[in-house]
Design a protein around this motif. Structure first.
Motif, PDB file in Angstrom:
ATOM      1  N   GLY A  85       5.665  17.357  12.900  1.00 57.42           N
ATOM      2  CA  GLY A  85       5.032  16.768  11.505  1.00 57.42           C
ATOM      3  C   GLY A  85       6.267  17.298  10.529  1.00 57.42           C
ATOM      4  N   PRO A  86       6.141  16.528   9.238  1.00 55.33           N
ATOM      5  CA  PRO A  86       6.999  16.876   8.122  1.00 55.33           C
ATOM      6  C   PRO A  86       6.567  18.246   7.600  1.00 55.33           C
ATOM      7  CG  PRO A  86       5.231  15.321   7.413  1.00 55.33           C
ATOM      8  CD  PRO A  86       5.073  15.410   8.949  1.00 55.33           C
ATOM      9  N   ASN A  87       7.590  18.859   6.777  1.00 55.80           N
ATOM     10  CA  ASN A  87       7.352  20.174   5.954  1.00 55.80           C
ATOM     11  C   ASN A  87       5.766  20.078   5.601  1.00 55.80           C
ATOM     12  OD1 ASN A  87       9.830  20.905   6.829  1.00 55.80           O
ATOM     13  ND2 ASN A  87      10.776  20.502   5.059  1.00 55.80           N
ATOM     14  N   GLY A  88       5.263  21.342   5.752  1.00 55.69           N
ATOM     15  CA  GLY A  88       3.996  21.544   5.174  1.00 55.69           C
ATOM     16  C   GLY A  88       2.759  20.701   5.906  1.00 55.69           C
ATOM     17  N   ALA A  89       3.147  20.340   7.221  1.00 55.68           N
ATOM     18  CA  ALA A  89       2.135  19.598   7.922  1.00 55.68           C
ATOM     19  C   ALA A  89       0.942  20.549   8.317  1.00 55.68           C
ATOM     20  CB  ALA A  89       2.640  18.674   8.971  1.00 55.68           C
ATOM     21  N   GLY A  90       1.419  21.832   8.368  1.00 57.68           N
ATOM     22  CA  GLY A  90       0.484  22.695   9.499  1.00 57.68           C
ATOM     23  C   GLY A  90       0.825  23.087  10.710  1.00 57.68           C
ATOM     24  N   LYS A  91       2.237  22.872  10.902  1.00 58.50           N
ATOM     25  CA  LYS A  91       2.660  22.943  12.285  1.00 58.50           C
ATOM     26  C   LYS A  91       2.820  24.519  12.741  1.00 58.50           C
ATOM     27  CE  LYS A  91       6.792  21.111  12.180  1.00 58.50           C
ATOM     28  NZ  LYS A  91       6.749  21.043  10.461  1.00 58.50           N
ATOM     29  N   SER A  92       3.175  25.300  11.948  1.00 54.59           N
ATOM     30  CA  SER A  92       3.542  26.714  12.078  1.00 54.59           C
ATOM     31  C   SER A  92       2.319  27.536  12.086  1.00 54.59           C
ATOM     32  CB  SER A  92       4.435  27.081  10.984  1.00 54.59           C
ATOM     33  OG  SER A  92       5.687  27.013  11.182  1.00 54.59           O
ATOM     34  N   THR A  93       1.126  26.896  11.038  1.00 54.09           N
ATOM     35  CA  THR A  93      -0.103  27.519  10.778  1.00 54.09           C
ATOM     36  C   THR A  93      -0.674  27.389  12.212  1.00 54.09           C
ATOM     37  OG1 THR A  93      -0.083  27.077   8.631  1.00 54.09           O
ATOM     38  CG2 THR A  93      -2.128  27.534   9.564  1.00 54.09           C
ATOM     39  N   THR A  94      -0.768  26.116  12.924  1.00 51.51           N
ATOM     40  CA  THR A  94      -1.416  25.857  14.261  1.00 51.51           C
ATOM     41  C   THR A  94      -0.749  26.688  15.434  1.00 51.51           C
ATOM     42  OG1 THR A  94      -1.909  23.551  13.438  1.00 51.51           O
ATOM     43  CG2 THR A  94      -2.049  23.941  15.838  1.00 51.51           C
ATOM     44  N   VAL A 136      12.688  15.898  20.890  1.00 56.04           N
ATOM     45  CA  VAL A 136      11.469  15.488  21.167  1.00 56.04           C
ATOM     46  C   VAL A 136      11.188  14.250  22.165  1.00 56.04           C
ATOM     47  CG1 VAL A 136       9.228  14.732  20.121  1.00 56.04           C
ATOM     48  CG2 VAL A 136      10.596  16.665  19.079  1.00 56.04           C
ATOM     49  N   PHE A 137      12.034  13.214  21.542  1.00 59.80           N
ATOM     50  CA  PHE A 137      11.708  11.770  22.427  1.00 59.80           C
ATOM     51  C   PHE A 137      12.632  11.914  23.470  1.00 59.80           C
ATOM     52  CE2 PHE A 137      11.277   9.514  17.887  1.00 59.80           C
ATOM     53  CZ  PHE A 137       9.857  10.046  18.189  1.00 59.80           C
ATOM     54  N   ALA A 138      13.661  12.747  23.829  1.00 57.60           N
ATOM     55  CA  ALA A 138      14.071  12.750  25.131  1.00 57.60           C
ATOM     56  C   ALA A 138      13.483  13.718  26.080  1.00 57.60           C
ATOM     57  CB  ALA A 138      15.510  13.321  24.856  1.00 57.60           C
ATOM     58  N   TYR A 139      12.815  14.796  25.708  1.00 59.40           N
ATOM     59  CA  TYR A 139      12.348  15.626  26.775  1.00 59.40           C
ATOM     60  C   TYR A 139      10.604  15.743  26.766  1.00 59.40           C
ATOM     61  CZ  TYR A 139      17.138  16.755  27.106  1.00 59.40           C
ATOM     62  OH  TYR A 139      18.449  16.862  27.096  1.00 59.40           O
ATOM     63  N   ALA A 140      10.108  15.742  25.639  1.00 56.92           N
ATOM     64  CA  ALA A 140       8.576  15.878  25.625  1.00 56.92           C
ATOM     65  C   ALA A 140       7.845  15.159  26.572  1.00 56.92           C
ATOM     66  CB  ALA A 140       7.934  15.880  24.322  1.00 56.92           C
ATOM     67  N   ASP A 141       7.001  15.518  27.351  1.00 53.37           N
ATOM     68  CA  ASP A 141       6.084  14.559  27.875  1.00 53.37           C
ATOM     69  C   ASP A 141       4.874  13.854  27.019  1.00 53.37           C
ATOM     70  OD1 ASP A 141       6.848  15.385  30.757  1.00 53.37           O
ATOM     71  OD2 ASP A 141       6.444  17.204  30.219  1.00 53.37           O
ATOM     72  N   ARG A 142       4.562  14.788  26.164  1.00 50.79           N
ATOM     73  CA  ARG A 142       3.422  14.091  25.094  1.00 50.79           C
ATOM     74  C   ARG A 142       3.958  14.724  23.728  1.00 50.79           C
ATOM     75  NH1 ARG A 142      -1.647  15.358  24.823  1.00 50.79           N
ATOM     76  NH2 ARG A 142      -1.455  16.870  26.308  1.00 50.79           N
ATOM     77  N   VAL A 143       3.193  14.058  22.847  1.00 48.79           N
ATOM     78  CA  VAL A 143       3.683  14.434  21.568  1.00 48.79           C
ATOM     79  C   VAL A 143       2.242  14.580  20.714  1.00 48.79           C
ATOM     80  CG1 VAL A 143       5.012  13.991  19.314  1.00 48.79           C
ATOM     81  CG2 VAL A 143       5.911  13.464  21.390  1.00 48.79           C
ATOM     82  N   ILE A 144       2.099  15.507  19.771  1.00 50.81           N
ATOM     83  CA  ILE A 144       0.839  15.495  18.654  1.00 50.81           C
ATOM     84  C   ILE A 144       1.701  15.673  17.249  1.00 50.81           C
ATOM     85  CG2 ILE A 144      -0.845  16.331  20.119  1.00 50.81           C
ATOM     86  CD1 ILE A 144      -0.363  19.286  19.234  1.00 50.81           C
ATOM     87  N   VAL A 145       1.143  14.960  16.371  1.00 48.29           N
ATOM     88  CA  VAL A 145       1.659  14.792  14.984  1.00 48.29           C
ATOM     89  C   VAL A 145       0.809  15.288  13.974  1.00 48.29           C
ATOM     90  CG1 VAL A 145       2.994  13.362  13.667  1.00 48.29           C
ATOM     91  CG2 VAL A 145       3.098  13.007  16.001  1.00 48.29           C
ATOM     92  N   LEU A 146       1.020  16.092  13.283  1.00 47.56           N
ATOM     93  CA  LEU A 146       0.382  16.638  12.150  1.00 47.56           C
ATOM     94  C   LEU A 146       0.950  16.010  10.808  1.00 47.56           C
ATOM     95  CD1 LEU A 146      -0.298  20.216  12.950  1.00 47.56           C
ATOM     96  CD2 LEU A 146      -1.533  18.369  13.930  1.00 47.56           C
ATOM     97  N   ALA A 147      -0.106  15.826  10.002  1.00 45.87           N
ATOM     98  CA  ALA A 147       0.239  15.529   8.261  1.00 45.87           C
ATOM     99  C   ALA A 147      -0.741  16.003   7.484  1.00 45.87           C
ATOM    100  CB  ALA A 147       0.737  13.939   8.141  1.00 45.87           C
ATOM    101  N   ARG A 148      -0.318  16.836   6.357  1.00 49.30           N
ATOM    102  CA  ARG A 148      -1.274  17.496   5.368  1.00 49.30           C
ATOM    103  C   ARG A 148      -2.411  18.074   6.072  1.00 49.30           C
ATOM    104  NH1 ARG A 148      -1.434  12.637   0.828  1.00 49.30           N
ATOM    105  NH2 ARG A 148       1.198  12.905   0.344  1.00 49.30           N
ATOM    106  N   GLY A 149      -2.105  18.890   7.313  1.00 51.74           N
ATOM    107  CA  GLY A 149      -2.963  19.715   7.984  1.00 51.74           C
ATOM    108  C   GLY A 149      -3.997  19.023   8.804  1.00 51.74           C
ATOM    109  N   GLN A 150      -3.584  17.719   9.235  1.00 52.56           N
ATOM    110  CA  GLN A 150      -4.646  16.819  10.004  1.00 52.56           C
ATOM    111  C   GLN A 150      -3.739  16.213  11.038  1.00 52.56           C
ATOM    112  OE1 GLN A 150      -6.537  13.995   7.513  1.00 52.56           O
ATOM    113  NE2 GLN A 150      -8.255  15.400   7.169  1.00 52.56           N
ATOM    114  N   GLU A 201       5.006   5.745   8.795  1.00 50.67           N
ATOM    115  CA  GLU A 201       4.749   6.071   7.531  1.00 50.67           C
ATOM    116  C   GLU A 201       5.052   7.344   6.962  1.00 50.67           C
ATOM    117  OE1 GLU A 201       1.279   5.070   4.068  1.00 50.67           O
ATOM    118  OE2 GLU A 201       1.249   4.239   6.237  1.00 50.67           O
ATOM    119  N   VAL A 202       4.546   8.377   7.699  1.00 49.45           N
ATOM    120  CA  VAL A 202       4.611   9.638   7.542  1.00 49.45           C
ATOM    121  C   VAL A 202       6.117  10.231   7.310  1.00 49.45           C
ATOM    122  CG1 VAL A 202       4.320  12.045   7.982  1.00 49.45           C
ATOM    123  CG2 VAL A 202       2.388  10.422   7.913  1.00 49.45           C
ATOM    124  N   TYR A 203       6.937   9.718   8.043  1.00 50.59           N
ATOM    125  CA  TYR A 203       8.327  10.108   8.236  1.00 50.59           C
ATOM    126  C   TYR A 203       9.317   9.257   7.531  1.00 50.59           C
ATOM    127  CZ  TYR A 203       7.923  13.654  11.858  1.00 50.59           C
ATOM    128  OH  TYR A 203       7.768  14.916  12.613  1.00 50.59           O
TER     129      TYR A 203
END
Length: 258
Positions: free
Chosen positions: A36-45, A208-222, A240-242
């Motif tokens: 997710g972009p900066n401030g998306a809530g990744k580190s908090t999660t 991410v696209f080369a190695y992840a099996d699945r991806v979850i994306v956050l934006a503005r905490g959601q 759109e987010v990126y």
């Protein structure tokens, strides 16, 4: 049954909701990217899952055991390993001694002045270094290593507790492209060999696209999208987010080609 089940995770700081009702599963043998972009809530999660930050509400279960409210050291004893953005090694110790230190800590070994810590878990430490490709540098102090090799030592240390779940916060931060791919490729190999699960945050979309099996994306905490790499890559909300409207990851990749 999923190894890790996250449900309704919420974190508020005063009147600000940093994470809002996030849920996902993670299975054994799976490499799951949290982006997710900066401030998306990744580190908090990420920090709520690992016990470094208390949640306002929700549930985080490891094979049915609730982790929320547990101190991070107890979560580690349940089989959750952790690596950090900035490598957490001891620069003055040798590569081997760093891994021995991790083994001593995980096994809560108490040693006396009559028996040097250098004698403990030598073979186990060497076996872990073999797995991460660092056995030939076992006697070198960590301060002499290239940064990519330091991250390999940290990976060996995080495996000292035989984790079922490994949390990796920006594992390739500060690394050159070749080093990034080598490290995450190694992690994916270990995921398969050990049948463990990895949740990692990452800014490099190539990784991410080369190695992840699945991806979850956050934006503005959601949570705005989750699924396979291709599903997320093509998701209009993620694009759109990126990039804003009218562009895609494919377009961005074309622009970087010579």
């Amino acid at each position: 049954m999923a190894l890790l089940e996250v449900r309704g995770l919420v974190k508020r700081f005063g009147g600000n909701t940093a994470v809002d009702d996030i849920g996902f599963d993670l299975h054994e043998g799976e490499l799951l990217a949290l982006i997710g972009p900066n401030g998306a809530g990744k580190s908090t999660t990420f920090n709520m899952v690992g016990g470094q930050l208390p949640a306002t509400r929700g549930s985080v279960k490891l094979q049915g055991t609730e982790l929320l409210g547990m101190p991070s050291r107890k979560i580690a004893r349940l089989g959750v390993g952790r690596s950090f953005q900035i490598a957490a090694t001891f620069p003055s110790l040798t590569v081997l001694e760093n891994v021995q230190t991790a083994l001593i800590a995980h096994r809560r070994k108490v040693y006396s002045f009559w028996r040097s810590a250098r004698d403990l878990y030598v073979q186990e430490a060497r076996a872990l270094l073999q797995q991460v490709g660092m056995s030939e540098q076992a006697t070198r102090p960590c301060k002499e290593l290239a940064y990519g090799d330091v991250k390999r030592v940290e990976l060996a240390m995080s495996l000292a507790g035989s984790p079922r779940l490994l949390l990796m916060d920006e594992p390739t931060a500060g690394m050159a492209p070749a080093e990034r791919n080598a490290l995450v490729g190694l992690v994916k190999k270990l995921v398969r060999e050990r049948n463990m699960a990895v949740l990692f945050t990452e800014h490099s979309m190539d990784v991410v696209f080369a190695y992840a099996d699945r991806v979850i994306v956050l934006a503005r905490g959601q949570l705005i999208a989750q699924g396979s790499v291709e599903e997320v890559r093509r998701h209009p909300k993620v694009q759109e987010v990126y990039f804003g409207t009218g562009r895609s990851f494919q377009d961005a990749n074309k622009e970087t080609l010579p």
